[in-house]
Design a protein around this motif. Structure first.
Motif, mmCIF file in Angstrom:
data_model
loop_
_atom_site.group_PDB
_atom_site.id
_atom_site.type_symbol
_atom_site.label_atom_id
_atom_site.label_comp_id
_atom_site.label_asym_id
_atom_site.label_seq_id
_atom_site.Cartn_x
_atom_site.Cartn_y
_atom_site.Cartn_z
ATOM 1 N N LYS A 1 -78.263 105.713 54.167
ATOM 2 C CA LYS A 1 -78.965 106.340 53.047
ATOM 3 C C LYS A 1 -78.115 107.486 52.530
ATOM 4 C CE LYS A 1 -82.808 107.068 55.525
ATOM 5 N NZ LYS A 1 -84.202 107.479 55.793
ATOM 6 N N GLU B 1 -82.660 110.628 51.262
ATOM 7 C CA GLU B 1 -83.550 111.630 51.855
ATOM 8 C C GLU B 1 -83.124 112.993 51.361
ATOM 9 O OE1 GLU B 1 -84.188 109.689 56.188
ATOM 10 O OE2 GLU B 1 -84.161 111.889 56.114
ATOM 11 N N ARG C 1 -82.745 113.390 69.560
ATOM 12 C CA ARG C 1 -82.356 113.389 70.976
ATOM 13 C C ARG C 1 -82.571 114.754 71.627
ATOM 14 N NH1 ARG C 1 -77.120 110.906 73.090
ATOM 15 N NH2 ARG C 1 -78.302 111.352 74.970
ATOM 16 N N ARG D 1 -91.370 108.617 63.377
ATOM 17 C CA ARG D 1 -90.282 108.272 64.298
ATOM 18 C C ARG D 1 -90.822 107.822 65.642
ATOM 19 N NH1 ARG D 1 -85.089 111.980 63.692
ATOM 20 N NH2 ARG D 1 -85.063 112.251 61.442
ATOM 21 N N ARG E 1 -89.430 105.729 69.807
ATOM 22 C CA ARG E 1 -89.045 106.880 70.615
ATOM 23 C C ARG E 1 -88.064 106.470 71.698
ATOM 24 N NH1 ARG E 1 -94.089 110.822 72.132
ATOM 25 N NH2 ARG E 1 -93.085 112.567 71.143
ATOM 26 N N SER E 2 -87.230 107.396 72.069
ATOM 27 C CA SER E 2 -86.298 107.123 73.148
ATOM 28 C C SER E 2 -87.043 107.108 74.479
ATOM 29 C CB SER E 2 -85.234 108.215 73.178
ATOM 30 O OG SER E 2 -84.362 108.005 74.262
ATOM 31 N N ASP F 1 -75.581 107.740 72.366
ATOM 32 C CA ASP F 1 -76.399 107.450 71.185
ATOM 33 C C ASP F 1 -76.481 105.970 70.892
ATOM 34 O OD1 ASP F 1 -75.433 110.357 69.229
ATOM 35 O OD2 ASP F 1 -77.147 109.969 70.547
ATOM 36 N N ASP G 1 -78.728 104.202 73.268
ATOM 37 C CA ASP G 1 -80.092 104.684 73.009
ATOM 38 C C ASP G 1 -80.681 103.982 71.780
ATOM 39 O OD1 ASP G 1 -81.490 108.012 72.279
ATOM 40 O OD2 ASP G 1 -82.410 106.170 73.033
ATOM 41 N N GLN G 2 -79.919 103.951 70.702
ATOM 42 C CA GLN G 2 -80.421 103.336 69.461
ATOM 43 C C GLN G 2 -80.646 101.843 69.650
ATOM 44 O OE1 GLN G 2 -81.447 104.815 66.651
ATOM 45 N NE2 GLN G 2 -80.980 106.773 67.605
ATOM 46 N N ARG H 1 -83.830 101.314 71.463
ATOM 47 C CA ARG H 1 -85.004 101.642 70.642
ATOM 48 C C ARG H 1 -85.319 100.507 69.672
ATOM 49 N NH1 ARG H 1 -85.183 107.949 68.881
ATOM 50 N NH2 ARG H 1 -83.472 108.697 70.155
ATOM 51 N N PHE I 1 -95.102 117.065 60.550
ATOM 52 C CA PHE I 1 -93.688 116.683 60.567
ATOM 53 C C PHE I 1 -93.404 115.655 59.492
ATOM 54 C CE2 PHE I 1 -92.471 119.192 63.971
ATOM 55 C CZ PHE I 1 -93.256 119.006 65.088
ATOM 56 N N GLU I 2 -92.201 115.707 58.948
ATOM 57 C CA GLU I 2 -91.787 114.719 57.950
ATOM 58 C C GLU I 2 -91.688 113.347 58.614
ATOM 59 O OE1 GLU I 2 -89.099 117.516 54.994
ATOM 60 O OE2 GLU I 2 -88.144 116.314 56.542
ATOM 61 N N ASP J 1 -89.846 110.095 58.455
ATOM 62 C CA ASP J 1 -88.671 109.454 57.863
ATOM 63 C C ASP J 1 -88.103 108.415 58.822
ATOM 64 O OD1 ASP J 1 -86.587 112.424 58.513
ATOM 65 O OD2 ASP J 1 -87.798 111.146 59.810
ATOM 66 N N ARG K 1 -90.430 102.278 58.199
ATOM 67 C CA ARG K 1 -90.804 102.295 56.783
ATOM 68 C C ARG K 1 -89.653 101.780 55.927
ATOM 69 N NH1 ARG K 1 -91.102 106.828 52.268
ATOM 70 N NH2 ARG K 1 -91.568 105.328 50.625
ATOM 71 N N GLU K 2 -88.444 102.181 56.316
ATOM 72 C CA GLU K 2 -87.269 101.716 55.569
ATOM 73 C C GLU K 2 -87.124 100.206 55.687
ATOM 74 O OE1 GLU K 2 -84.906 105.766 56.663
ATOM 75 O OE2 GLU K 2 -83.884 103.849 56.964
ATOM 76 N N GLU L 1 -89.329 98.734 53.217
ATOM 77 C CA GLU L 1 -88.763 98.911 51.863
ATOM 78 C C GLU L 1 -87.680 97.879 51.622
ATOM 79 O OE1 GLU L 1 -87.355 102.918 51.623
ATOM 80 O OE2 GLU L 1 -89.352 103.702 51.152
ATOM 81 N N GLU M 1 -87.428 94.843 48.882
ATOM 82 C CA GLU M 1 -86.305 94.673 47.946
ATOM 83 C C GLU M 1 -85.677 93.296 48.124
ATOM 84 O OE1 GLU M 1 -83.433 97.869 48.370
ATOM 85 O OE2 GLU M 1 -85.041 99.334 48.436
#
Lengths: 126, 663
Positions: A50, A84, A99, B579, B583-584, B607, B610-611, B614, B645-646, B648, B652-653, B656, B660
């Motif tokens: 993004k 964003e 993290r 998020r 969660r991790s 990372d 971890d990702q 997830r 909290f936001e 993001d 949700r993406e 979207e 599309e």
């Protein structure tokens, strides 16, 4: 569709590297950056990620988001997809929430506001 | 004959296993020769309910851990022979998770006071839970404690000296806890599993006897089993007359508890004849749609074939607007013929604010909402709160900390006072050092009102008489509080459940602490300390009735795993931007992935890993949700969560991207 000035068009055409745009207030920086963001999204250049827009103040966040949304709508694209807008603090919070355990912080941490901060300091000072 | 039923969630695998059980009975196999292992105590109850009437004779249905505890109790003398030191009494005490948590919390507090965990920004109980978790995870994966400690050190080595020191503090406490447990023969969960695995299960004579006792094994949800449970299953596959298993290739949601579905694929599937079962709901458009979301999450270009299962998107800036529209859509569905019980609102984490807000909006439309989340705080339940508060008031030797709101609520309940009067009384109690002031004290009678004065006088006398006693037994005190003060208030079902929870928990904790601490008087009121400090005992496993024909509100994981929740027509996935959908599993001092058989020496937790994990977990979650959905889903998003909290998050993406037309 907005008509950009020649100097703004130069910014809006920029596609790579690092660009600094010094300008006085009211020169149209937000407008041109919003336009640029919408173009990048339309061209799909942001994928697979993004576009991140970082500002200093919350009011600037709403302003930016609204303008990008408007530009995207003009292009027939969803208002909120592909970018964003965050303040620096919000970005920092987002990174931390991703993290927290790396810094040995519990994932259920909270950010305290100024009044809680003052009252804690007052308690410790006693 | 080893038969494995393989299929997605809600495809009928459990029913198939229950039919296999009944077939065995029809063929003349005695029920006491069949061992059934189910995933959770809820599943065990349902199995018993289903088999109780057609089957005469003993039903051996248990969770793996319940089975292990039973076996250890039966064969304890063999285990005791191989343990160091001498035991004080003939039987071990099995600690509840609350007691273990509380005892570990005491060790953590001591360490914090000595300056330990200096760089850890977490609560005492969170640290304690993680240390207990590390030990449990090591035990269920058959990782020796020393190896577990080495893995933790390697996690600590990834940071600075303070991080390494924090992990060292953690290791020290885990060692101390284990030593104390062994010495006192107070068996926590991890020690229970280790003793079974290393002593009993490694004994050939025991195994021979096990297979003599049970000729058949039926094991459900083996994708959620831990490695040591899989070892038991494999033993049956090799030696029993027959075994029937159920496996979900897209299950394994409880990896944070040690579930190891990879072990099933590698070691159990090859030993079985596999029978595929389909889920009729999860075919065609539903499966394609789930596959598309998964593809986008994994960053693949997908050809979105159909979005028919997505019945609506509620995308709003403001949370209130989002919830209003969710309520409106639910109302529309109900008015057009959908039963309330066929609608589920799914959220990523338990959210009391959402529960209250949505509940209120639906109530205005005369639609009921039932929240089926796994835990509800004991102290939120007025009767449980009153029991704990009154017991604290009755403690003569020590002034236990009392919470003002708890006191107000308690006085309001017992004496039927309005909040103002209850608050005034609470002020007086707290300022008198947790003593109930005399009714004849200046102005008290007028403050309480003459009608309430007599009731107060009786309560005052009741509390005073208990305070004057020496050696008050907390369990007896709780029983007296209920029988003499609370029962006359005509408690409802939830109140009785809460009371029972307090009585059961306190009795179990008392036994465990008595053994662990050995004759310490403080154990008597440690339960109150435990509850007030917000340990696990402060949670109440409250299971409201599911089939109430109300809209269900629950978390995604509970919706998938709870056997009492059937598939519904429509799901509302609320807060898709959160998020918390992804969660991790890593925590500050614990990492279930590192503390599992997946870990190899030299691997680094980073990372990327971890990702990857997830996204894998989220994909499984999405599939699991669609497997219990008959007609379609709605997604709902607002810019900010209940906590401000936001939102993001990636889910949700993904939607979207789907709208599309894929990437």
């Amino acid at each position: 569709m907005i008509k950009l000035r020649p100097d703004q068009r130069e910014v809006a055409a920029y596609r790579g590297g690092q660009l600094a745009v010094p300008a006085v207030p009211g020169a149209g920086k937000t407008t041109v950056l919003a336009h640029l963001a919408a173009d990048l999204i339309q061209e799909g250049l942001h994928r697979p990620g993004k576009i991140l827009i970082v500002t200093v103040m919350n009011s600037a966040v709403s302003n930016f988001a609204r303008r990008i949304g408007d530009f995207l709508k003009e292009r027939g694209l969803p208002r909120t997809a592909g970018y964003e807008v965050k303040t620096l603090h919000s970005l920092a919070m987002g990174i931390l929430k991703e993290r927290p355990e790396f810094l040995m912080i519990n994932q259920n941490f909270q950010v305290i506001d100024e009044s809680t901060q003052r009252s804690l300091i007052g308690y410790l000072a006693r | 004959m080893n038969l494995l039923y393989s299929g997605p969630g809600n495809s009928g695998k459990t029913t198939a296993l229950q039919n296999e059980y009944l077939n065995l009975i029809d063929k003349g196999v005695r029920s006491d020769k069949i061992l059934v292992l189910a995933r959770s105590t809820l599943d065990v109850s349902l199995w018993r309910k289903k088999l109780k009437s057609p089957v005469l004779g003993r039903l051996n249905i248990n969770t793996y851990f319940g089975f292990v505890q039973e076996q250890l109790t039966t064969y304890w003398p063999i285990v005791e022979e191989r343990l160091p030191g001498k035991m004080r009494s003939g039987v071990p005490i099995f600690m509840t998770v609350e007691a273990a948590h509380y005892l570990m919390m005491q060790l953590v507090e001591e360490k914090l006071n000595q300056g330990g965990f200096s760089d850890v920004r977490s609560t005492t109980d969170a640290i304690a839970i993680q240390l207990i978790d590390n030990m449990n995870l090591a035990a269920v994966s058959k990782i020796p404690l020393e190896e577990a400690f080495a893995r933790l050190r390697s996690l600590g080595a990834s940071g600075d000296a303070q991080k390494a020191a924090a992990f060292q503090d953690a290791i020290e406490l885990m060692k101390k806890f284990r030593e104390n447990c062994l010495q006192s023969r107070s068996i926590d969960y991890s020690l229970m599993v280790e003793l079974y695995t290393n002593i009993l299960f490694s004994d050939e004579k025991y195994k021979e006897n096990l297979h003599d006792t049970y000729h058949y094994l039926i094991a459900d949800d083996i994708d959620e089993t831990v490695p040591v449970a899989q070892d038991l299953i494999i033993s049956f596959l090799k030696k029993a007359k027959g075994a029937f298993l159920a496996y979900n290739p897209w299950g394994g949601h409880t990896d944070f508890f040690g579930a190891y579905p990879e072990g099933v694929k590698q070691n159990i599937l090859p030993l079985c004849r596999v029978k595929e079962i389909k889920n009729k709901n999860f075919e065609g458009a539903m499966a394609d749609f789930a596959g598309s979301i998964e593809g986008i999450l994994r960053g693949k270009a997908v050809n979105v074939k159909a979005s028919a299962p997505l019945k609506g998107q509620i995308i709003k800036d403001l949370r209130g607007a989002m919830l209003k529209e969710v309520a409106d859509r639910i109302t529309e569905l109900i008015r057009s013929g959908t039963k309330p019980g066929e609608i589920a609102v799914i959220c990523p984490l338990p959210d009391k604010v959402l529960e209250f807000d949505l509940g209120r909006r639906l109530a205005e439309r005369e639609i009921g909402l039932v929240s089926i989340n796994r835990t509800k705080r004991l102290l939120d339940q007025p009767f449980a709160q009153a029991m704990v508060t009154l017991a604290a008031l009755c403690h003569g030797q020590r002034q236990l900390p009392l919470n003002y709101s708890a006191l107000v609520q308690c006085m309001g309940l017992i004496l039927d006072l309005d909040p103002i009067r209850a608050g005034l009384l609470a002020d007086r109690i707290l300022s008198s050092g947790n003593n109930l002031p005399d009714i004849d004290e200046e102005g008290l009678k007028e403050r309480l009102g003459f009608r309430n004065a007599e009731k107060y006088r009786e309560l005052h006398h009741w509390v005073k008489s208990r305070k004057e006693q020496e050696d008050v037994d907390l369990r007896l005190l709780f029983q007296q509080i209920f029988a003499q003060l609370l029962a006359p208030l005509s408690p409802e079902e939830e109140d009785l459940l809460a009371v029972r929870q307090v009585l059961d928990s306190s009795a179990k904790v008392y036994k465990a602490l008595e053994r662990y601490n050995g004759g310490d008087d403080e154990k008597n009121f440690s339960f109150i300390d435990l509850v007030q400090k917000g340990t696990l005992a402060a949670d109440m496993l409250y299971r409201p009735l599911v089939n109430q024909n109300k809209v269900i509100l629950t978390t995604a994981l509970n919706f998938i795993l709870n056997p009492n929740i059937a598939a519904v027509d429509y799901q509302f996935w609320v807060d898709v931007g959160s998020r918390c959908w992804m969660r991790s599993i890593a925590k500050e001092l614990a990492n279930p992935w590192v503390m599992s058989r997946r870990w190899r020496k030299g691997l680094v937790w980073n990372d990327g890993l971890d990702q990857k994990i997830r996204i894998e977990k989220l994909s499984r979650l999405i599939r699991g949700l669609f497997c219990k959905c008959k007609k379609g889903i709605f997604i709902a998003y607002s810019q900010l969560s209940s906590q401000g909290f936001e939102q993001d998050g990636i889910l949700r993406e993904a939607f979207e991207g789907l709208m599309e037309g894929g990437l």
